[in-house]
Design a protein around this motif. Structure first.
Motif, short mmCIF file in Angstrom:
data_model
loop_
_atom_site.label_atom_id
_atom_site.label_comp_id
_atom_site.label_asym_id
_atom_site.label_seq_id
_atom_site.Cartn_x
_atom_site.Cartn_y
_atom_site.Cartn_z
N GLY A 30 0.84 -1.20 0.00
CA GLY A 30 0.00 0.00 0.00
C GLY A 30 0.87 1.25 0.00
N CYS A 31 1.87 1.26 0.88
CA CYS A 31 2.75 2.43 0.98
C CYS A 31 3.44 2.67 -0.35
CB CYS A 31 3.82 2.19 2.04
SG CYS A 31 3.17 2.39 3.68
N LEU A 32 3.94 1.57 -0.95
CA LEU A 32 4.67 1.67 -2.20
C LEU A 32 3.78 2.28 -3.29
CD1 LEU A 32 7.54 0.72 -2.81
CD2 LEU A 32 6.58 -1.29 -3.91
N PHE A 33 2.53 1.81 -3.32
CA PHE A 33 1.59 2.27 -4.34
C PHE A 33 1.29 3.77 -4.17
CE2 PHE A 33 -2.84 2.69 -5.92
CZ PHE A 33 -2.55 2.49 -7.26
N PHE A 34 1.05 4.18 -2.92
CA PHE A 34 0.74 5.59 -2.70
C PHE A 34 1.96 6.48 -2.96
CE2 PHE A 34 -2.97 3.88 -0.56
CZ PHE A 34 -3.93 4.65 -1.18
N LEU A 35 3.13 5.96 -2.64
CA LEU A 35 4.34 6.72 -2.92
C LEU A 35 4.49 6.92 -4.43
CD1 LEU A 35 6.89 7.95 -1.68
CD2 LEU A 35 8.04 5.78 -2.10
N PHE A 36 4.22 5.82 -5.17
CA PHE A 36 4.28 5.89 -6.64
C PHE A 36 3.31 6.93 -7.17
CE2 PHE A 36 1.98 4.25 -10.41
CZ PHE A 36 2.97 4.46 -11.35
#
Ligand code: ADP
Length: 463
Positions: A30-36
């Protein structure tokens, strides 16, 4: 190979680590996706701003060609990741930044390209470079040109990769630490159970008085220990009862056997006449009778304890069963010139096992005959009671039972006057058999008696 470990501790830890790892993976993804998303938004924002800058830098040369008037240093900076192409609406390339080294930013423009505000798109150059591309239509000195500006996505991807690497390395470490912590916690939480297991192992049949220690009666383990202690209590009670029963039974069996033996030994000492031998055999047979009755009673009780006796219920008139019992014991009563009267409602019907119910009444009547004086009156009365119950009272004019003995007369082997009653042959089992028989029918048996004023035993049964 066994997949699930034997002890709860390890299973709990495994579950804990598994659930935690799944949660961490979901959280990291989730974090990775939002960072992207947020990095790309930032990239697009910069890109669109840059499109406007580039629009200001477009210059039409007098020879009709188009070029960019670059600010100093931009073009030569190797870290500068902006790529520009300018096309004519007819599909002729007018300008391309040297950093592209001849590669295309996508295919030649389609008609109407960049006419509306289009969202930036991601493209991959021929050399594999990922870029974010925006298009716009621009007018310079009366000429329409199609402008394409692209920014390198490399930095964004590198940062995302770094973040993902941190996650991938950190996750197993976090899971490992959590597993260790979970194991320690599970061990601490389960330690009282281990202690309970050790305590329980020490309790044997000889030592049923021991109890588990309870640290906190309010928590789950405390309640479990309390339930186990209660069960131990019941087991101890049952064991005690069994032990008493066996001891009492052996004692009762020994008395008639001793009597038979001593009568026999005395008879063998000197020669006797046949009349004397007949007497000896007669008294031996009496003792054998007593033994037989005792063994039969013991058998009934032990089978009742093991719940081996099946009730064959039929609809019976309670009065007629009482009459049968009276007929069976008539001879005994006649010997003592006693009078048995049976009276009551013949239509009162109960659902019961005829033989077992009759045995219950016979035992009460037998006692009434045994313990009442000669020429007394014994009354059996059958009547309907309140809330759908039927009563059967056996009323005698005997000596009554002292109040202090009344709570115990239904106990096995209990006799009010042990020395005296032995002469008439009771082992103290009659009333306990009656109580079992009546309770097996869902009823109860009670006693009302006053010393010197006779006794009334009441059987009450559901109709
Ligand atoms: P037993 O085989 O000795 O009669 P029971 O269980 O039938 O044993 O009775 C227990 C004791 O209760 C008897 O020993 C006797 O002392 C007393 N008892 C029972 N019925 C009567 C009665 N109708 N009148 C006086 N005492 C009785």
């Amino acid at each position: 190979m066994r997949l699930s470990p034997r002890n709860v501790r390890s299973r709990l830890t495994l579950w804990y680590v598994g659930v935690l790892a799944a949660l961490l993976i979901a959280y990291g993804a989730g974090c990775l996706f939002f960072l992207f998303l947020s990095m790309r938004e930032q990239l697009d924002h910069n890109l669109l701003e840059d499109v406007e800058t580039v629009e200001g830098e477009i210059a039409a040369e007098p020879d009709g060609s188009v070029t960019l008037r670059l600010h100093h240093g931009e073009e030569g900076d190797p870290g500068f990741h902006r790529f520009v192409e300018i096309w004519s609406p007819e599909g002729t390339l007018l300008y391309r930044t040297p950093q592209l080294r001849g590669q295309e930013l996508g295919t030649p423009p389609a008609p109407g390209e960049g006419a509306q505000e289009a969202e930036p798109v991601s493209e991959r150059l021929r050399n594999g470079l990922r870029v974010r591309l925006a298009r716009s239509i621009h007018r310079v000195k009366g000429r329409t040109v199609i402008l394409r500006v692209a920014h390198n996505e490399g930095t964004m991807w590198r940062e995302l990769r770094e973040f993902a690497t941190v996650l991938v390395i950190g996750l197993p470490i976090a899971a490992l630490l959590a597993g260790f912590g979970g194991y320690v916690l599970a061990r601490k939480a389960l330690a009282p159970i281990d202690a309970m297991t050790r305590e329980t192992q020490k309790i044997s049949a000889e030592d049923l008085g021991a109890r588990l220690s309870i640290r906190n009666p309010e928590d789950e383990l405390g309640r479990l220990a309390a339930v186990q202690n209660a069960m131990l209590g019941r087991l101890q009670e049952a064991f005690e009862q069994l032990r008493r029963f066996t001891a009492d039974a052996s004692h009762e069996l020994r008395t008639p056997l001793t009597a038979i033996r001593s009568v026999g030994e005395v008879a063998l000492q000197d020669p006797k006449s046949s009349v004397e031998y007949r007497d000896v055999i007669g008294s031996m047979l009496e003792e054998v009778d007593r033994l037989t009755r005792l063994v039969e009673s013991l058998l009934v009780l032990s089978r009742a304890d093991a719940s081996h006796i099946q009730l064959h219920r039929t609809e019976l008139s309670l009065l007629s069963v009482a009459e049968e019992a009276a007929v069976m014991l008539e001879v005994l009563a006649e010997e003592k010139r006693q009078k048995i009267e049976v009276d009551g409602d013949r239509n009162l019907v109960v659902s019961a096992d005829r033989l077992i119910l009759r045995q219950a009444i016979v035992n009460l009547l037998d006692n009434a005959i045994k313990y009442s004086p000669a020429e007394s009156r014994i009354l059996i009365r059958v009547d309907q009671g309140a809330d759908k119950r039927a009563f059967l009272d056996v009323i005698d004019q005997g000596p009554g039972i002292p109040t202090e003995h009344q709570p115990y007369v239904f106990d096995r082997f209990y006799r009010v006057d042990k020395a005296r009653t032995r002469e008439w042959g009771g082992a103290g089992l009659g009333l306990s058999i009656t109580r079992w028989a009546v309770e097996a029918h869902g009823g109860e048996v009670t006693l009302k008696s006053e010393e010197g004023h006779g006794s009334t035993f009441r059987i009450s049964l559901p109709v």
